[in-house]
Design a protein around this motif. Structure first.
Motif, PDB file in Angstrom:
ATOM      1  N   ASP A  45       0.832  -1.192   0.000  1.00  0.00           N
ATOM      2  CA  ASP A  45       0.000   0.000   0.000  1.00  0.00           C
ATOM      3  C   ASP A  45       0.873   1.250   0.000  1.00  0.00           C
ATOM      4  OD1 ASP A  45      -2.963   0.886   0.539  1.00  0.00           O
ATOM      5  OD2 ASP A  45      -1.692   2.142   1.820  1.00  0.00           O
ATOM      6  N   GLU A  46       0.428   2.276  -0.725  1.00  0.00           N
ATOM      7  CA  GLU A  46       1.209   3.520  -0.833  1.00  0.00           C
ATOM      8  C   GLU A  46       1.644   4.078   0.520  1.00  0.00           C
ATOM      9  OE1 GLU A  46      -0.739   5.237  -4.946  1.00  0.00           O
ATOM     10  OE2 GLU A  46      -1.021   6.367  -3.090  1.00  0.00           O
ATOM     11  N   SER A  47       0.779   3.879   1.518  1.00  0.00           N
ATOM     12  CA  SER A  47       1.107   4.435   2.835  1.00  0.00           C
ATOM     13  C   SER A  47       2.354   3.779   3.436  1.00  0.00           C
ATOM     14  CB  SER A  47      -0.083   4.240   3.788  1.00  0.00           C
ATOM     15  OG  SER A  47      -0.307   2.848   4.000  1.00  0.00           O
ATOM     16  N   THR A  48       2.704   2.580   2.954  1.00  0.00           N
ATOM     17  CA  THR A  48       3.840   1.869   3.549  1.00  0.00           C
ATOM     18  C   THR A  48       5.127   2.018   2.738  1.00  0.00           C
ATOM     19  OG1 THR A  48       3.449  -0.216   2.343  1.00  0.00           O
ATOM     20  CG2 THR A  48       2.239   0.105   4.412  1.00  0.00           C
ATOM     21  N   ILE A  49       5.083   2.816   1.673  1.00  0.00           N
ATOM     22  CA  ILE A  49       6.282   2.984   0.842  1.00  0.00           C
ATOM     23  C   ILE A  49       6.528   4.456   0.533  1.00  0.00           C
ATOM     24  CG2 ILE A  49       6.469   0.721  -0.287  1.00  0.00           C
ATOM     25  CD1 ILE A  49       4.707   1.923  -2.547  1.00  0.00           C
TER      26      ILE A  49
END
Lengths: 486, 457
Positions: free
Chosen positions: A107-111
């Motif tokens: 997920d974008e939030s984790t990268i």
């Protein structure tokens, strides 16, 4: 001392029953495999792989490694391939936890850290090229060419034009016409003039109304800046065509001139050349491309965008050509390029080119006294000498010289390219070599030109093998171990 | 600058030798109006320490195995990489070497590539392998090009809907504007319907593309599909998972004519999608059309066994626009890693790895479907290490967000690829996942939106 015993193949080293890898016991309740997968899908036996201990594997590959020349061990004056030093810090940084182990569907939030890096790199590549839009997706330089040409095709389609022709100089990399053909264009080659530039008469003759793209390598494969660049680009643009720059030689002009400013609409980088990604014995590289604003909608998805302080992947690009590769691209190579660029900063990047060009001209000034350099007194980051006279007078070829250099511990220069120079010897020192190394190389090269022709024909003499029979290899191909001799 | 050698004294001596007064003069061939008149607008130079701190800070913003257990798959997999792979591939003589155009000083790489080709042939049961391509997706596109160029009569490409959606997108990009018709066969049960496959193939079909295990993890009946395709003389292209061949029948035994794969699972990290390893193997009939680099065995002038790049007359640097493809590189370093990995595992190790994946994935499927709101989607189809779940409450994003909070990358939402699967996600279980992690993920999913506290792995 090289281990002369180490010539066996894995299959010859294998002993039934040897094991290198022990997996943990299964920690979930096991079920019979036939209950999990239909019996007729299961293999009757496992693939025939070698059976070795870890020590054998380590010794085998370590010994193999000692049979390679590499930038870490040898000087590679290899024209067009920019074999510069590969900084160790880049290897470590590209292997950091949180960089090397990211899954592409996180997920974008984790990268956010990775996306920030890639977003910044898109901007950096755009700034260096003078072309505002960037796709990091292509997996290699030739893949970047193909991607950009597909984007060009889609662009012409979007404005209702049918254009079928791609022009490329006869001195261009073979990938240029091959990529054009794959993207559905007809590739037509333009002659080079006696100075190695584009033959303007031939260019004008072939510049038809249905030209889609002119592909040009500038600085050229002869190491010269195309002096008619502006005129060429203007002429292509007047016909409604686009200019593609093969960025193989960007190492010569970082911070000095930008393709977007001198007429290119599209270009690719070779991060494994310009930005020090290791060549890896043939790969991986990467082939990020930069294009003008009007071509941006056609770039492959996704592109990293920034909204406020959040980085996002933009897949909503209805005019995009689509995908040319799975996932994001060769991120590991891009991280190394990012590190190389940040290690230099704006002045440092300029110094790279200044020193690359200084080293090349220094070598040229020394070499030309015994090996003619037919195209010019000056060069950019590389130059092409010719052994044509030596061949005529003493039967010594460019290949002989290259092979003999191996005996002295230098990798051979690029030979027989470009095809427009007879007995071409293409030399590129790069910025990461010292004057001492260059002097030693010149002295050795000179010494070789004085050596006995017979000695050279049979060179190299000190390498693990010498002058393999390539005709036999192609005529009766033996492409895997158990085929040979059958 | 750390990597530059020339001191001001060196520079002065070199300029004298050249016969110019300044470095600036060397750029005299670039017309004045084409030059950049300012510094590049880039971040300032960083020393090694600053750069390390900067990259570490960026890395810390990402979820990694230190913070999250990864149940993501869909073509990129969290498989274990033995230390010897990293140690050997990190040798500078491998990773800083050039393409082996000078065989005398590249026997290490050439032999390693030759052994890679041998290992891939043994792994797949095919006759030939090249020395690798970019990645699994572009390898699939190159396989279709090879099939189309092999003098078959048709120009129709049949692709099963269970093939990786990104791989199918690549096919669209490569072929859609070249007048090649691509027929996609729907796979409503997460697996091919043989009757539909048969109906989609006719005399103009050039090739049939199947992936097994497929994108949903399902194991296709490739042998049956190949039989149908071969009745119409179509080329069969199978995309496979190399780890699965520790258990499953090989593409060559199932009737595939060309086998391609994403090979990063063989000893290379996920690194956010690349660089990866495009595996391509095929039958003998394609020997002069196989794209990419190929290494062959021969003898040197003293009669010693050795290896060279061969069959180069297919390649772009000789054939230019008539080449079999425009590819000018391979993934040498990642092919090397795959060879080291396969050498370490051997037949037994590969079988064990594949078995662990299958056992754990099936355990996980059983546990996770015990969660009230989750159900299996393609329950009846055989699968290898991945499976699809439906959130009956229709809130996949919320569910996976809670899992992330608890320390899990819980699955790949499928709505991004298939609008009709907005309520579904793909779960992958490799040999690295433990029973503890699987059980904890199960508990986390059961507690989602129930007011209970989440459990950390």
């Amino acid at each position: 001392m090289r281990n002369q015993q180490a010539t066996q193949l894995l299959s010859e080293l294998s002993h039934p029953g040897r094991v290198a890898m022990h997996w943990p016991a299964c920690d979930v309740p096991e079920q019979p495999l036939e209950d999990l997968l239909p019996a007729n899908f299961l293999a009757d036996e496992t693939p025939r792989l070698p059976e070795l201990t870890e020590g054998e594997v380590v010794r085998h590959y370590t010994n193999l490694s000692t049979k390679n020349m590499s930038v870490d061990t040898h000087y590679y004056p290899l024209g067009s391939c920019t074999m510069k030093y590969n900084p160790k810090r880049n290897e470590r940084l590209a292997s950091l936890p949180g960089i090397v182990d990211l899954h592409p569907y996180q997920d974008e939030s984790t990268i956010q850290g990775m996306l920030q890096l890639l977003y910044e790199l898109q901007g950096i590549f755009s700034e260096i090229s003078g072309l505002p839009a960037c796709s990091l997706q292509p997996a290699a330089g030739a893949h970047g060419e193909l991607t950009a040409l597909m984007a060009a095709a889609k662009y012409f389609k979007s404005i209702g034009e049918e254009r079928k022709v791609v022009l490329a100089p006869d001195s261009s990399h073979g990938t240029n016409p091959a990529s054009a053909q794959m993207a559905g264009f007809k590739a037509i080659s333009i002659k080079s003039d006696p100075n190695g530039g584009v033959d303007m008469d031939d260019f004008r003759k072939k510049l038809t109304d249905d030209i889609a793209v002119l592909m040009i390598t500038n600085p050229s494969t002869l190491g010269l800046f195309e002096k008619n660049m502006r005129e060429i680009a203007d002429a292509v643009h007047e016909k409604g065509g686009l200019v593609y720059l093969d960025g193989a030689n960007m190492n010569a002009i970082l911070g000095i001139a930008r393709p977007g400013d001198f007429g290119a609409d599209m270009m690719h980088y070779n991060p494994h050349k310009t930005f020090s990604g290791p060549h890896g014995g043939g790969g991986p590289g990467a082939g990020p491309i930069c294009v003008t604003e009007k071509l941006k909608p056609f770039l492959p998805s996704p592109i990293v965008e920034k909204e406020g302080d959040r980085y996002t992947l933009d897949f909503n690009r209805p005019e995009s050509i689509g995908r040319v590769r799975s996932f994001f691209g060769n991120t590991g190579v891009l991280v190394r390029a990012y590190c190389y660029i940040l290690s230099h900063g704006p002045q440092g990047l300029r110094e790279i080119s200044e020193n690359a060009v200084l080293n090349a001209n220094y070598l040229l000034s020394k070499v030309k006294h015994f090996l003619p350099v037919p195209r010019g007194e000056r060069c950019m980051h590389e130059f092409v000498a010719s052994a044509a006279d030596l061949k005529k007078e003493r039967g010594i070829t460019a290949m002989d010289i290259g092979k003999r250099l191996l005996d002295y511990g230098f990798h051979a220069p690029t030979v027989y390219f470009p095809l427009t120079i007879p007995e071409a010897i293409m030399v590129e020192p790069t910025e990461t070599e010292s004057k001492e190394t260059l002097d030693a190389f010149v002295q050795t090269l000179f010494k070789i030109t004085e050596e006995d022709a017979e000695l050279l024909h049979e060179a190299p003499h000190t390498t693990p093998i010498s002058r393999p029979n390539e005709v036999q290899a192609a005529r009766s191909p033996c492409l895997r171990a158990d085929f040979c001799g059958s | 600058m750390s990597y530059l050698y020339n001191t001001p004294d060196d520079q002065a001596a070199m300029l004298t030798s050249i016969g110019v007064d300044s470095i600036e003069e060397l750029f005299g061939t670039i017309p004045e109006d084409l030059r950049l008149k300012r510094d590049l607008n880039l971040p300032p130079q960083m020393g090694e320490l600053e750069l390390t701190q900067h990259l570490s800070a960026l890395a810390a913003k990402n979820a990694s195995p230190a913070t999250h257990a990864c149940f993501l798959g869909g073509g990129s997999y969290d498989h274990f990489v033995p230390a010897a792979v990293d140690a050997l591939a990190s040798r500078g003589e491998f990773y800083t070497s050039y393409t082996p155009y000078q065989p005398e000083v590249s026997q290490g790489n050439l032999q390693a590539m030759f052994e890679y080709q041998t290992l891939i042939c043994d792994l797949t049961g095919m006759d030939l392998s090249n020395a690798s391509l970019y990645d699994g997706g572009s390898a699939l596109a190159e396989a279709v090009i090879m099939a189309l160029n092999t003098g078959k009569r048709g120009e129709k490409v049949v692709v099963l809907g269970s093939v990786h959606p990104e791989y199918r997108q690549i096919l669209q990009t490569y072929f859609i504007d070249l007048g090649i018709e691509i027929i996609e066969v729907a796979c409503p049960d997460g697996i091919a319907d043989l009757a539909q496959v048969e109906a989609s193939i006719d005399a103009s079909t050039n090739c049939v593309v199947v992936q097994s295990p497929n994108f949903f993890g399902g194991v296709e009946d490739v042998a049956a599909i190949a039989e149908i395709a071969h009745k119409s003389d179509a080329v069969v292209i199978q995309s496979f998972d190399p780890i699965s061949l520790g258990l499953l029948k090989r593409p060559g035994d199932l009737g595939a004519d060309i086998a391609v794969a994403e090979g990063h699972s063989l000893g290379s990290p996920m690194q956010y999608g690349g660089p990866y390893l495009g595996i391509m193997a095929c039958n003998d009939q394609f020997v002069r059309r196989l794209p990419g680099r190929i290494v062959g065995q021969t003898e040197d002038r003293r009669g010693k066994r050795c290896w060279v790049l061969t069959l180069q007359t297919r390649e772009q640097h000789i054939r230019r626009e008539k080449a079999t493809s425009n590819i000018c590189t391979n993934q040498g370093l990642f092919a090397l890693r795959a060879s080291i990995y396969l050498s370490l595992l051997g037949p037994g190790g590969l079988k064990q790895a594949a078995t662990l994946c299958t056992q754990k994935a099936h355990y996980a499927q059983q546990k996770l479907t015990e969660v009230d709101r989750l159900e299996t989607v393609f329950g009846g189809s055989p699968f290898f290490k991945e499976f699809v779940l439906r959130d009956t409450q229709g809130n996949v994003d919320g569910l996976l967000a809670e899992a992330r909070e608890a320390g899990f990358l819980g699955g790949v939402p499928l709505g991004q690829f298939f609008p009709e699967m907005e309520d579904c996600f793909l779960v992958c279980v490799t040999e690295k996942r433990t029973k503890t992690e699987i059980d904890a993920l199960t508990r986390t999913f059961s507690l989602c939106h129930t007011g209970g506290s989440t459990i950390h792995a």
